[in-house]
Design a protein around this motif. Structure first.
Motif, PDB file in Angstrom:
ATOM      1  N   GLY A  82     -49.119  13.920  -9.675  1.00 56.65           N
ATOM      2  CA  GLY A  82     -48.294  13.685  -8.486  1.00 56.65           C
ATOM      3  C   GLY A  82     -47.447  12.434  -8.664  1.00 56.65           C
ATOM      4  N   ARG A 141     -43.025  19.342  -9.024  1.00 56.16           N
ATOM      5  CA  ARG A 141     -41.581  19.407  -8.752  1.00 56.16           C
ATOM      6  C   ARG A 141     -40.817  18.648  -9.828  1.00 56.16           C
ATOM      7  N   ASP A 171     -43.658   9.837   1.607  1.00 57.47           N
ATOM      8  CA  ASP A 171     -43.232  11.115   2.212  1.00 57.47           C
ATOM      9  C   ASP A 171     -44.357  11.766   3.016  1.00 57.47           C
ATOM     10  N   ASP A 180     -48.821  22.696 -11.807  1.00 60.97           N
ATOM     11  CA  ASP A 180     -49.592  22.707 -10.560  1.00 60.97           C
ATOM     12  C   ASP A 180     -51.023  22.336 -10.953  1.00 60.97           C
ATOM     13  N   GLY A 207     -44.330  11.927  -9.266  1.00 62.41           N
ATOM     14  CA  GLY A 207     -42.898  11.935  -8.968  1.00 62.41           C
ATOM     15  C   GLY A 207     -42.514  11.238  -7.680  1.00 62.41           C
ATOM     16  N   PRO A 229     -56.489   4.473   0.331  1.00 68.86           N
ATOM     17  CA  PRO A 229     -55.457   3.844   1.151  1.00 68.86           C
ATOM     18  C   PRO A 229     -55.557   4.290   2.611  1.00 68.86           C
ATOM     19  N   TYR A 241     -59.021  17.856   5.396  1.00 66.96           N
ATOM     20  CA  TYR A 241     -58.598  16.751   4.511  1.00 66.96           C
ATOM     21  C   TYR A 241     -59.744  15.755   4.325  1.00 66.96           C
ATOM     22  N   ILE A 266     -57.270   8.831  -6.319  1.00 68.13           N
ATOM     23  CA  ILE A 266     -56.685   8.368  -5.058  1.00 68.13           C
ATOM     24  C   ILE A 266     -57.284   9.215  -3.940  1.00 68.13           C
ATOM     25  N   ALA A 267     -58.233   8.614  -3.243  1.00 67.09           N
ATOM     26  CA  ALA A 267     -58.863   9.299  -2.103  1.00 67.09           C
ATOM     27  C   ALA A 267     -58.112   8.879  -0.855  1.00 67.09           C
ATOM     28  N   GLY A 299     -46.714  16.807 -12.412  1.00 64.15           N
ATOM     29  CA  GLY A 299     -46.517  17.207 -11.020  1.00 64.15           C
ATOM     30  C   GLY A 299     -45.872  18.576 -10.943  1.00 64.15           C
ATOM     31  N   TYR A 305     -52.871   4.521   6.097  1.00 62.59           N
ATOM     32  CA  TYR A 305     -51.512   5.078   6.192  1.00 62.59           C
ATOM     33  C   TYR A 305     -50.556   4.266   5.327  1.00 62.59           C
ATOM     34  N   VAL A 351     -46.581  10.364   4.906  1.00 63.33           N
ATOM     35  CA  VAL A 351     -46.577   9.823   6.270  1.00 63.33           C
ATOM     36  C   VAL A 351     -45.319  10.273   7.012  1.00 63.33           C
ATOM     37  N   ASN A 406     -53.891  11.450  -8.548  1.00 61.57           N
ATOM     38  CA  ASN A 406     -53.190  11.050  -7.321  1.00 61.57           C
ATOM     39  C   ASN A 406     -52.644  12.236  -6.526  1.00 61.57           C
ATOM     40  N   ALA A 407     -52.347  13.347  -7.197  1.00 57.55           N
ATOM     41  CA  ALA A 407     -51.759  14.497  -6.486  1.00 57.55           C
ATOM     42  C   ALA A 407     -52.652  14.861  -5.310  1.00 57.55           C
ATOM     43  N   GLY A 408     -52.034  15.080  -4.171  1.00 53.00           N
ATOM     44  CA  GLY A 408     -52.824  15.419  -2.991  1.00 53.00           C
ATOM     45  C   GLY A 408     -51.914  15.824  -1.863  1.00 53.00           C
ATOM     46  N   ALA A 409     -52.519  16.304  -0.803  1.00 50.14           N
ATOM     47  CA  ALA A 409     -51.751  16.707   0.374  1.00 50.14           C
ATOM     48  C   ALA A 409     -52.649  16.580   1.589  1.00 50.14           C
TER      49      ALA A 409
HETATM   50  P1  NAD Z   1     -46.542  12.275  -1.670  1.00 51.19           P
HETATM   51  O1  NAD Z   1     -46.417  13.544  -0.927  1.00 51.19           O
HETATM   52  O2  NAD Z   1     -45.321  11.485  -1.963  1.00 51.19           O
HETATM   53  O3  NAD Z   1     -47.308  12.478  -3.058  1.00 51.19           O
HETATM   54  C1  NAD Z   1     -48.113  13.573  -3.381  1.00 51.19           C
HETATM   55  C2  NAD Z   1     -47.642  14.070  -4.724  1.00 51.19           C
HETATM   56  O4  NAD Z   1     -48.552  15.058  -5.206  1.00 51.19           O
HETATM   57  C3  NAD Z   1     -46.245  14.720  -4.626  1.00 51.19           C
HETATM   58  O5  NAD Z   1     -45.433  14.232  -5.677  1.00 51.19           O
HETATM   59  C4  NAD Z   1     -46.547  16.199  -4.792  1.00 51.19           C
HETATM   60  O6  NAD Z   1     -45.495  16.937  -5.371  1.00 51.19           O
HETATM   61  C5  NAD Z   1     -47.773  16.144  -5.691  1.00 51.19           C
HETATM   62  N1  NAD Z   1     -48.555  17.353  -5.603  1.00 51.19           N
HETATM   63  C6  NAD Z   1     -49.041  17.930  -4.474  1.00 51.19           C
HETATM   64  N2  NAD Z   1     -49.679  19.061  -4.782  1.00 51.19           N
HETATM   65  C7  NAD Z   1     -49.608  19.194  -6.130  1.00 51.19           C
HETATM   66  C8  NAD Z   1     -50.082  20.163  -7.045  1.00 51.19           C
HETATM   67  N3  NAD Z   1     -50.776  21.237  -6.635  1.00 51.19           N
HETATM   68  N4  NAD Z   1     -49.836  19.983  -8.358  1.00 51.19           N
HETATM   69  C9  NAD Z   1     -49.137  18.921  -8.789  1.00 51.19           C
HETATM   70  N5  NAD Z   1     -48.673  17.964  -7.981  1.00 51.19           N
HETATM   71  C10 NAD Z   1     -48.903  18.114  -6.659  1.00 51.19           C
HETATM   72  O7  NAD Z   1     -47.573  11.407  -0.822  1.00 51.19           O
HETATM   73  P2  NAD Z   1     -48.438  10.102  -1.217  1.00 51.19           P
HETATM   74  O8  NAD Z   1     -48.717   9.440   0.062  1.00 51.19           O
HETATM   75  O9  NAD Z   1     -47.837   9.336  -2.332  1.00 51.19           O
HETATM   76  O10 NAD Z   1     -49.811  10.783  -1.703  1.00 51.19           O
HETATM   77  C11 NAD Z   1     -50.445  10.464  -2.913  1.00 51.19           C
HETATM   78  C12 NAD Z   1     -51.953  10.501  -2.722  1.00 51.19           C
HETATM   79  O11 NAD Z   1     -52.333   9.463  -1.805  1.00 51.19           O
HETATM   80  C13 NAD Z   1     -52.489  11.805  -2.128  1.00 51.19           C
HETATM   81  O12 NAD Z   1     -53.684  12.157  -2.811  1.00 51.19           O
HETATM   82  C14 NAD Z   1     -52.789  11.441  -0.688  1.00 51.19           C
HETATM   83  O13 NAD Z   1     -53.802  12.241  -0.132  1.00 51.19           O
HETATM   84  C15 NAD Z   1     -53.217   9.993  -0.854  1.00 51.19           C
HETATM   85  N6  NAD Z   1     -53.123   9.200   0.374  1.00 51.19           N
HETATM   86  C16 NAD Z   1     -51.946   8.989   0.995  1.00 51.19           C
HETATM   87  C17 NAD Z   1     -51.924   8.238   2.160  1.00 51.19           C
HETATM   88  C18 NAD Z   1     -50.645   7.983   2.928  1.00 51.19           C
HETATM   89  O14 NAD Z   1     -50.742   7.531   4.086  1.00 51.19           O
HETATM   90  N7  NAD Z   1     -49.479   8.187   2.372  1.00 51.19           N
HETATM   91  C19 NAD Z   1     -53.109   7.690   2.675  1.00 51.19           C
HETATM   92  C20 NAD Z   1     -54.294   7.937   2.002  1.00 51.19           C
HETATM   93  C21 NAD Z   1     -54.300   8.680   0.846  1.00 51.19           C
END
Ligand code: NAD
Length: 255
Positions: A12, A38, A187, A59, A14, A181, A151, A136-137, A36, A183, A189, A86-89
């Motif tokens: 993740g 995309r 993207d 993916d 990108g 982390p 989640y 990255i949890a 990643g 919030y 958030v 780090n990849a997550g949603a």
């Molecule tokens: P983000 O949406 O910018 O990053 C997530 C990245 O993971 C994106 O680039 C996306 O394309 C990639 N991704 C998602 N599904 C994928 C897949 N199946 N295969 C490959 N890549 C994939 O958001 P972010 O906030 O940078 O999130 C990064 C990590 O941090 C995540 O695991 C998220 O759960 C965690 N996190 C974020 C927050 C927050 O508030 N932003 C808080 C706690 C944890």
């Protein structure tokens, strides 16, 4: 072992926290592979990094895609010494509106992907008797929050896997930690704010302020702050730190 010259994979990579982590590890001299889904953001982030870097489109929930991407990365830059899962949603829904598909989507990207990527790098780390895995949890990996049961379940599971694997490989020169982390200004958030405004009709600034207010510092965490914590965990000074879930959330959670 310093970060300089080591091959690091960031999934993740990108956008958001992944892109900031890639930038920080590149600044410290790591050879980077971003993985990643995309291509456009991966190419853009990669182009902005200094040093030796490349990306693989995959993916990370797909075993075949992970196997192919990691094999190509190793062929290009050698065995992986640092893996940042780090990849997550984050999708939200009230518990009674959370269907099995949503639960499975959250488990797949937030847990299974880290499982697959860790299995892909661990044999070489065991062989080298050296390696660092950072997952990255989230604060949702160590506390409960309303409307994100799926989640939360997936991130708690990721913290559990982190702790178990850390114990299993502690004597083999490999550390495994989670960064949690609060919030963070990415993207993810921005999408949460869009979701709140769509569902409640509230102003986007209000929704964002409400998320920031969860943090006792009254602001969102920056992706660079999370990246700096990851880089520390990859540094020689962190060699005795393993199995930890390190919260980066302005004091929101204290353990
Ligand atoms: P983000 O949406 O910018 O990053 C997530 C990245 O993971 C994106 O680039 C996306 O394309 C990639 N991704 C998602 N599904 C994928 C897949 N199946 N295969 C490959 N890549 C994939 O958001 P972010 O906030 O940078 O999130 C990064 C990590 O941090 C995540 O695991 C998220 O759960 C965690 N996190 C974020 C927050 C927050 O508030 N932003 C808080 C706690 C944890």
């Amino acid at each position: 072992m310093s970060i300089a010259g080591r091959h690091a994979i960031v999934t993740g990579g990108g956008s958001g926290i992944g892109a900031a982590t890639a930038a920080e590890l590149a600044r410290l001299g790591a050879r980077l592979t971003l993985v990643g889904r995309r291509e456009a953001p991966l190419a853009q982030t990669c182009a902005a990094l200094g040093g030796e870097r490349a990306y693989q489109v995959a993916d990370v929930t797909s075993p075949a895609a992970v196997a192919a991407a990691f094999a190509a990365a190793v062929k290009r830059a050698g065995p992986v010494a640092i893996l940042v899962n780090n990849a997550g949603a984050a999708e939200s829904a009230p518990f009674l509106k959370t269907d099995l598909d949503l639960l499975e989507r959250m488990m797949s990207v937030n847990l299974n992907a880290a499982f697959l990527c860790s299995q892909a790098v661990l044999p070489a780390m065991l062989h080298a008797r050296h390696g660092t895995i950072v997952n990255i949890a989230s604060t949702a990996g160590v506390a409960g929050y309303a409307y994100v049961a799926a989640y939360c379940a997936a991130k708690h599971a990721l913290v559990g896997m982190t702790r178990a694997l850390a114990r299993e490989v502690a004597a083999k020169g490999i550390t495994v930690n989670a960064v949690c982390p609060g919030y963070t200004d990415t993207d993810l958030v921005a999408r949460a704010v869009d979701n709140i405004t769509a569902k409640t009709g509230r102003d986007a600034d209000d929704a964002r302020a409400e998320l920031a207010a969860v943090n006792p510092m009254g602001r969102l965490v920056t992706p660079q702050e999370v990246a700096a914590t990851v880089a520390f965990l990859c540094s020689p000074g962190a060699a005795s730190i393993t199995g930890q879930a390190i919260v980066v959330a302005g004091g929101e959670i204290m353990t």
